[in-house]
Write an enzyme that holds these catalytic residues in place. Structure first.
Site, mmCIF file in Angstrom:
data_model
loop_
_atom_site.group_PDB
_atom_site.id
_atom_site.type_symbol
_atom_site.label_atom_id
_atom_site.label_comp_id
_atom_site.label_asym_id
_atom_site.label_seq_id
_atom_site.Cartn_x
_atom_site.Cartn_y
_atom_site.Cartn_z
ATOM 1 C CD GLU A 1 -3.245 -0.904 1.952
ATOM 2 O OE1 GLU A 1 -3.242 0.012 2.800
ATOM 3 O OE2 GLU A 1 -4.204 -1.683 1.816
ATOM 4 C CD GLU B 1 -3.998 -5.885 3.688
ATOM 5 O OE1 GLU B 1 -4.860 -5.085 4.109
ATOM 6 O OE2 GLU B 1 -2.775 -5.707 3.834
HETATM 7 C C1 BGP Z 1 -4.708 -2.058 5.067
HETATM 8 C C2 BGP Z 1 -3.377 -2.436 5.650
HETATM 9 C C3 BGP Z 1 -3.425 -3.462 6.733
HETATM 10 C C4 BGP Z 1 -4.685 -3.468 7.576
HETATM 11 C C5 BGP Z 1 -5.950 -3.151 6.794
HETATM 12 C C6 BGP Z 1 -7.171 -2.900 7.634
HETATM 13 O O1 BGP Z 1 -4.668 -0.746 4.663
HETATM 14 O O2 BGP Z 1 -2.499 -2.919 4.652
HETATM 15 O O3 BGP Z 1 -2.239 -3.359 7.445
HETATM 16 O O4 BGP Z 1 -4.565 -2.861 8.769
HETATM 17 O O5 BGP Z 1 -5.780 -2.063 5.936
HETATM 18 O O6 BGP Z 1 -7.123 -1.598 8.174
HETATM 19 P P1 BGP Z 1 -7.543 -1.308 9.673
HETATM 20 O O7 BGP Z 1 -6.646 -2.173 10.480
HETATM 21 O O8 BGP Z 1 -7.309 0.138 9.914
HETATM 22 O O9 BGP Z 1 -8.970 -1.679 9.789
#
Ligand code: BGP
Length: 483
Positions: free
Chosen positions: A166, A368
């Site tokens: 990201e 993800e």
């Molecule tokens: C993405 C990241 C992750 C993860 C996910 C969920 O942006 O790559 O590391 O955290 O988002 O986000 P959050 O944990 O803020 O709900």
């Protein structure tokens, strides 16, 4: 397009799950690990924990991988903490760090789980940050040297490599993630962005030289941007934001040049980075083998209202975003939202997959996708996360439709394999198939409990995505219950 017959998932489809080092490992200063920008973060949103212990995966990886194997996953996407391998960012390699990931990878291989390695997931070594971080071109060399150590040590067993997780979110929301100097100006940010592009290109090239059998790709967060209406001004705004948020990152990674709309935005705002002699050649020379991307939900924008469309200060999914004269974020009334206010758009997943494939024609892996929710342990010790099953089911259905549309998708790694500390909301916002029994400030015993979604995903994987039906029963063995 309505299909009368669906294409099946490919035979060797990589049904997986994801984590990242700083959110799951803990052991933040053990066995020679150096501090990262995350470890040195001073402020956390009120009521949320830090990452010092996280899910303690560092000490419990064997138990965790045994559970992942029981769940049936074919791939595990995790990140290596740069500061375990090279504590100061450059120079001395830490043998204990090398050893940890050797053990982790060997354990995965023991269970025939394919390791998919993210090289850098937000946790830049603090020692590099002190020397200017990504503003300093020497960080490019540091990343290349670090990559070389990874390829030398793990290249015999790791086939799939992801460069930077990201990068687009780090640039657009680095302050919310807690990794950026809050005083950094936009121009400097885009200079950092450019340096990351060069670093990524060099590492992709190095990977191909050192490991001809390996495959490597970028891993941005891609969410298709909708116009709020068919008003051409809204459509233009959506094009603008698609270019700035999505295509800028993939065009450079795949084609080696800046997206024209995004570049005109950078020039207009005075954010255009300095591009040194030779950089364009480096960007051009690198060729990713696939595209990995993270998908949570689409975005919607409308024509900018004028002055006052400033950027919001928080995370990507939670805020009204905007850029004066370019686009103005708005919510999409057609979409439901999660308890944490993130929109849910499975059809947008299909749209995004189609769009990415048509633009770049490279195989895609989803690294993800998932639902952050507050899970609760029932009186009988079970965790009935039917809402998560419903979210994943809808996204897998749309992924199969995209495959039927002709999109080449070779893997799906939902976030997250196991509960971990969220980027914005602490441990209370859970994503895992495996529950970790701890609270924000009470670590308890960190026991692991398979959630209902664990057994459902196992069934999905065993049927290679054919059986997405609800679980008829969820029987948690006595030994796995906390009552
Ligand atoms: C993405 C990241 C992750 C993860 C996910 C969920 O942006 O790559 O590391 O955290 O988002 O986000 P959050 O944990 O803020 O709900």
């Amino acid at each position: 397009m309505k299909h009368t017959q669906l294409k099946p998932f490919p035979k060797d489809f990589l049904w997986g799950a994801s984590t990242s080092a700083y959110q799951v490992e803990g052991a933040w200063n053990e066995d020679g690990k150096g501090p990262s920008v995350i470890d040195m973060r001073e402020k956390y949103p009120e009521g949320t924990t830090d990452y010092k212990v996280a899910s303690d995966h560092y000490h419990r990886y064997q138990e965790d991988i045994a559970l992942m194997a029981e769940m049936g996953i074919k791939a595990y996407r995790f990140s290596v903490a740069w500061t375990r391998i090279i504590p100061n960012g450059t120079g001395e390699v830490n043998p204990k760090g090398i050893e940890f990931y050797n053990h982790l990878i060997n354990e995965l291989i023991k269970y025939k789980i394919e390791p998919i390695v993210t090289m850098y997931h937000f946790d830049l070594p603090y020692a590099l940050q002190e020397r200017g971080g990504w503003s300093n071109r020497k960080t490019i060399d540091a990343f290349v040297d670090y990559a070389k150590v990874l390829f030398e040590n793990y290249g015999d067993r790791v086939k799939y490599w992801l460069t930077i997780n990201e990068q687009n979110m780090m640039i657009m929301h680095g302050k919310a993630i807690g990794i950026l100097d809050p005083n950094l100006g936009e121009r400097e940010l885009y200079q950092q962005n450019h340096h990351m592009f060069v670093a990524q290109a060099k590492v992709m090239d190095l990977c191909h030289q050192m490991l001809p059998e390996a495959l490597i790709g970028p891993a941005p967060n891609i969410s298709y941007v909708y116009p709020a209406t068919s008003n051409p001004e809204d459509v233009l705004a959506a094009q603008n934001f698609n270019a700035i948020r999505n295509w800028l990152y993939l065009d450079v990674a795949v084609y080696g040049y800046y997206n024209a709309t995004a570049w005109s935005f950078l020039e207009e705002k005075g954010y255009a980075p300095t591009i040194k002699d030779g950089d364009r050649e480096i960007l051009k020379k690198a060729n990713p083998d696939f595209i990995a991307f993270n998908y949570y939900a689409t975005k919607t924008v409308e024509a900018p209202a004028g002055e006052g469309d400033e950027k919001g200060g928080s995370g990507d999914q939670e805020i009204v975003i905007g850029e004066a004269g370019v686009y103005k974020g708005t919510s999409n009334p057609n979409l439901p939202t999660t308890d944490f206010g993130w929109q849910i758009d499975p059809v947008g997943f299909r749209i995004t997959l189609r769009e990415v494939y048509e633009r770049y024609r490279l195989p895609i892996i989803i690294t993800e996708n998932g639902l952050g929710a507050i899970d609760k342990i029932e009186e009988d010790g079970t965790i009935r996360d039917v809402y998560r099953i419903s979210y994943l089911k809808q996204h897998i259905e749309q992924m199969q439709l995209a495959i039927t549309d002709g999109v080449d998708i070779f893997g799906y790694c939902p976030w997250s394999a196991i509960d971990l500390v969220s980027t914005h909301s602490g441990i209370k916002k859970r994503y895992g198939f495996i529950f970790v029994d701890r609270e924000e400030f009470d670590l308890k015993e960190l026991r692991r409990i398979p959630k209902q979604s664990f057994y459902w995903y196992n069934k999905v994987i065993r049927s290679n995505g054919e059986d997405l039906s609800e679980l008829t029963e969820y029987v948690l063995p006595e030994s796995k219950r906390i009552m």
